[in-house]
Design a protein around this motif. Structure first.
Motif, PDB file in Angstrom:
ATOM      1  N   ALA A  40       8.481  86.395  72.853  1.00 42.39           N
ATOM      2  CA  ALA A  40       8.453  84.925  72.832  1.00 42.39           C
ATOM      3  C   ALA A  40       9.568  84.333  73.688  1.00 42.39           C
ATOM      4  N   ALA A  41      10.704  85.008  73.741  1.00 38.43           N
ATOM      5  CA  ALA A  41      11.810  84.526  74.568  1.00 38.43           C
ATOM      6  C   ALA A  41      11.453  84.569  76.048  1.00 38.43           C
ATOM      7  N   ILE A  42      10.706  85.588  76.445  1.00 35.65           N
ATOM      8  CA  ILE A  42      10.350  85.746  77.854  1.00 35.65           C
ATOM      9  C   ILE A  42       9.130  84.902  78.227  1.00 35.65           C
ATOM     10  N   ALA A  43       8.181  84.775  77.311  1.00 34.74           N
ATOM     11  CA  ALA A  43       6.917  84.074  77.598  1.00 34.74           C
ATOM     12  C   ALA A  43       6.982  82.571  77.325  1.00 34.74           C
ATOM     13  N   GLU A  44       8.124  82.074  76.866  1.00 36.19           N
ATOM     14  CA  GLU A  44       8.266  80.653  76.550  1.00 36.19           C
ATOM     15  C   GLU A  44       7.826  79.780  77.725  1.00 36.19           C
ATOM     16  N   GLY A  45       6.889  78.862  77.453  1.00 33.60           N
ATOM     17  CA  GLY A  45       6.421  77.948  78.487  1.00 33.60           C
ATOM     18  C   GLY A  45       5.465  78.573  79.482  1.00 33.60           C
ATOM     19  N   VAL A  46       5.079  79.831  79.248  1.00 32.60           N
ATOM     20  CA  VAL A  46       4.188  80.532  80.177  1.00 32.60           C
ATOM     21  C   VAL A  46       2.878  80.915  79.512  1.00 32.60           C
ATOM     22  N   THR A  47       2.964  81.620  78.379  1.00 33.77           N
ATOM     23  CA  THR A  47       1.760  82.069  77.676  1.00 33.77           C
ATOM     24  C   THR A  47       2.078  82.275  76.204  1.00 33.77           C
ATOM     25  N   PRO A  48       1.106  82.084  75.309  1.00 33.30           N
ATOM     26  CA  PRO A  48       1.373  82.257  73.875  1.00 33.30           C
ATOM     27  C   PRO A  48       1.659  83.717  73.524  1.00 33.30           C
ATOM     28  N   VAL A  49       2.349  83.907  72.391  1.00 35.27           N
ATOM     29  CA  VAL A  49       2.621  85.235  71.851  1.00 35.27           C
ATOM     30  C   VAL A  49       2.130  85.275  70.410  1.00 35.27           C
ATOM     31  N   THR A  50       1.403  86.319  70.056  1.00 44.01           N
ATOM     32  CA  THR A  50       0.970  86.504  68.677  1.00 44.01           C
ATOM     33  C   THR A  50       1.326  87.915  68.215  1.00 44.01           C
ATOM     34  N   VAL A  51       1.348  88.099  66.893  1.00 40.85           N
ATOM     35  CA  VAL A  51       1.747  89.366  66.283  1.00 40.85           C
ATOM     36  C   VAL A  51       0.595  89.918  65.453  1.00 40.85           C
ATOM     37  N   SER A 185      13.941  82.705  84.738  1.00 42.47           N
ATOM     38  CA  SER A 185      14.846  81.832  83.981  1.00 42.47           C
ATOM     39  C   SER A 185      14.885  82.223  82.510  1.00 42.47           C
ATOM     40  N   ASN A 186      13.717  82.518  81.944  1.00 46.43           N
ATOM     41  CA  ASN A 186      13.656  82.907  80.533  1.00 46.43           C
ATOM     42  C   ASN A 186      14.419  84.204  80.279  1.00 46.43           C
ATOM     43  N   LEU A 187      14.274  85.174  81.182  1.00 42.74           N
ATOM     44  CA  LEU A 187      14.987  86.437  81.019  1.00 42.74           C
ATOM     45  C   LEU A 187      16.492  86.231  81.120  1.00 42.74           C
ATOM     46  N   SER A 188      16.918  85.410  82.054  1.00 41.94           N
ATOM     47  CA  SER A 188      18.345  85.118  82.206  1.00 41.94           C
ATOM     48  C   SER A 188      18.905  84.432  80.964  1.00 41.94           C
ATOM     49  N   GLN A 189      18.135  83.489  80.432  1.00 43.65           N
ATOM     50  CA  GLN A 189      18.566  82.784  79.223  1.00 43.65           C
ATOM     51  C   GLN A 189      18.638  83.735  78.028  1.00 43.65           C
ATOM     52  N   PHE A 190      17.664  84.642  77.923  1.00 43.85           N
ATOM     53  CA  PHE A 190      17.671  85.620  76.833  1.00 43.85           C
ATOM     54  C   PHE A 190      18.907  86.508  76.920  1.00 43.85           C
ATOM     55  N   LYS A 191      19.208  86.968  78.118  1.00 45.19           N
ATOM     56  CA  LYS A 191      20.380  87.831  78.308  1.00 45.19           C
ATOM     57  C   LYS A 191      21.658  87.105  77.911  1.00 45.19           C
ATOM     58  N   ASP A 192      21.797  85.844  78.318  1.00 42.20           N
ATOM     59  CA  ASP A 192      23.002  85.074  77.994  1.00 42.20           C
ATOM     60  C   ASP A 192      23.131  84.819  76.493  1.00 42.20           C
ATOM     61  N   SER A 193      22.040  84.391  75.872  1.00 44.20           N
ATOM     62  CA  SER A 193      22.091  84.086  74.442  1.00 44.20           C
ATOM     63  C   SER A 193      22.311  85.343  73.619  1.00 44.20           C
ATOM     64  N   SER A 296      10.120  82.378  62.333  1.00 41.77           N
ATOM     65  CA  SER A 296       8.983  82.014  63.183  1.00 41.77           C
ATOM     66  C   SER A 296       9.264  82.374  64.638  1.00 41.77           C
ATOM     67  N   LEU A 297       8.210  82.678  65.383  1.00 40.29           N
ATOM     68  CA  LEU A 297       8.374  82.998  66.798  1.00 40.29           C
ATOM     69  C   LEU A 297       8.835  81.774  67.583  1.00 40.29           C
ATOM     70  N   SER A 298       9.887  81.965  68.362  1.00 39.61           N
ATOM     71  CA  SER A 298      10.412  80.913  69.221  1.00 39.61           C
ATOM     72  C   SER A 298      11.272  81.560  70.292  1.00 39.61           C
ATOM     73  N   GLN A 299      11.805  80.758  71.200  1.00 40.41           N
ATOM     74  CA  GLN A 299      12.589  81.319  72.301  1.00 40.41           C
ATOM     75  C   GLN A 299      13.876  81.981  71.808  1.00 40.41           C
ATOM     76  N   ASP A 300      14.415  81.520  70.682  1.00 39.71           N
ATOM     77  CA  ASP A 300      15.667  82.092  70.180  1.00 39.71           C
ATOM     78  C   ASP A 300      15.487  82.904  68.896  1.00 39.71           C
TER      79      ASP A 300
END
Length: 321
Positions: A40-51, A185-193, A296-300
């Motif tokens: 979800a962190a990587i796919a944010e704003g690109v495509t949905p993620v389900t489990v 951008s999503n990958l960079s943000q994930f790495k930083d957070s 819940s699934l989210s970017q963070d």
């Protein structure tokens, strides 16, 4: 007057609707929730993620429903650990094209970081190693080695979580090149957070890292090694198999002799043996959630998962008043 036949147009319209529907159903599907957090962190704003695995269920004994099978078949990308961890996924995964099937433990970069179920001194699992993840070795191994002797709870390692995120990023860039800037951008943000959270969690756990405890099953080795915690051991490798009387006697003896402070259960498994073995010892009982079932699934969400796990350790291991 001759009546016009509208059926060809109707059929064309329906086929377009079905085609559009199939496009909108495209998504990243993960086997278990913690992998969903990373995806979800990587796919944010690109495509949905389900489990696939429902909250409260166990990856050790789940059986796919027909709706699960359809979802996997239609996925843009399936992300899972591997057949030794999620045997319920294996058959459906084998029917996917290779570029849509991301088996994380088949990645050489992750294989090199796996530890044996009884290995507690693996040199590659060191604290503060998040930023050393090797992003160059991202291709699937041609041969899938048998990994039943390894601890496969890879999402418990912040380092392997970053490796997994990088692999998901690379696959999505291949299938959605127009989204590369957003995915980067999503990958960079994930790495930083993840780096920021790692520092905070290290500080939080440093206050309790010498306190001894037992966990229910062998799911936490990577997390414990990364943060330098001091487990006495675990009740079972497979949570479907209850420990025998001799094992319980051994655990109870160690709880007393080593002055253990806590025994941890799990939301998915609350065996009576934990109550029985801790009764009369003065040892606290806590709960660790290795799947983040209430998140819940989210970017963070992956960072929230690690932080929640840290807080669950601290709440039971903090000094007694």
């Amino acid at each position: 007057m001759k009546r016009k036949n509208h059926f060809p147009k109707l059929a064309l319209g329906l086929s377009i609707m079905f085609a559009m529907s199939s496009l909108t159903q495209a998504e990243v599907v993960t086997s278990i929730k913690p992998l969903g957090f990373i995806a979800a962190a990587i796919a944010e704003g690109v495509t949905p993620v389900t489990v696939v695995l429902p909250d409260g269920a166990s990856e050790h004994d789940y059986a796919l429903r027909p709706s699960d099978i359809r979802r996997i078949k239609n996925a843009d990308l399936l992300v899972w650990v591997g057949p030794e961890m999620e045997s319920f996924i294996t058959r459906s995964a084998s029917q996917l094209p290779a570029n849509k099937n991301l088996e994380l433990t088949a990645l050489p970069v992750i294989q090199s970081h796996l530890v044996g179920e009884d290995d507690h001194d693996h040199p590659s699992l060191q604290a503060n190693a998040i930023n050393t993840a090797n992003s160059s070795d991202r291709e699937l191994s041609d041969s899938h080695s048998h990994q039943g002797t390894y601890n496969l709870h890879i999402w418990m390692s912040p380092e392997m979580a970053l490796m997994s995120a990088t692999a998901i990023h690379d696959r999505l860039v291949q299938s959605m090149p127009a989204q590369k800037i957003k995915l980067d951008s999503n990958l960079s943000q994930f790495k930083d957070s993840l780096g920021d959270a790692d520092k905070q969690i290290s500080k939080q756990l440093s206050k309790v890292k010498d306190n001894r405890y037992y966990v229910f099953h062998d799911a936490y080795t990577y997390f414990e090694q990364h943060y330098g915690l001091s487990p006495l051991g675990y009740f079972t490798v497979n949570p479907e198999i209850q420990p025998g009387a001799q094992k319980l006697h051994e655990i109870r003896t160690q709880l007393t002799e080593h002055k253990a402070q806590c025994v941890f259960a799990e939301p998915q498994f609350r065996p009576a043996v934990i109550d029985a073995v801790s009764r009369g010892t003065g040892v606290r009982k806590g709960t660790l959630d290795p799947l983040g079932s209430n998140i819940s699934l989210s970017q963070d969400s992956y960072v929230k998962f690690l932080s929640q796990l840290s807080s669950q350790y601290v709440s039971c291991l903090k000094p007694m008043n």
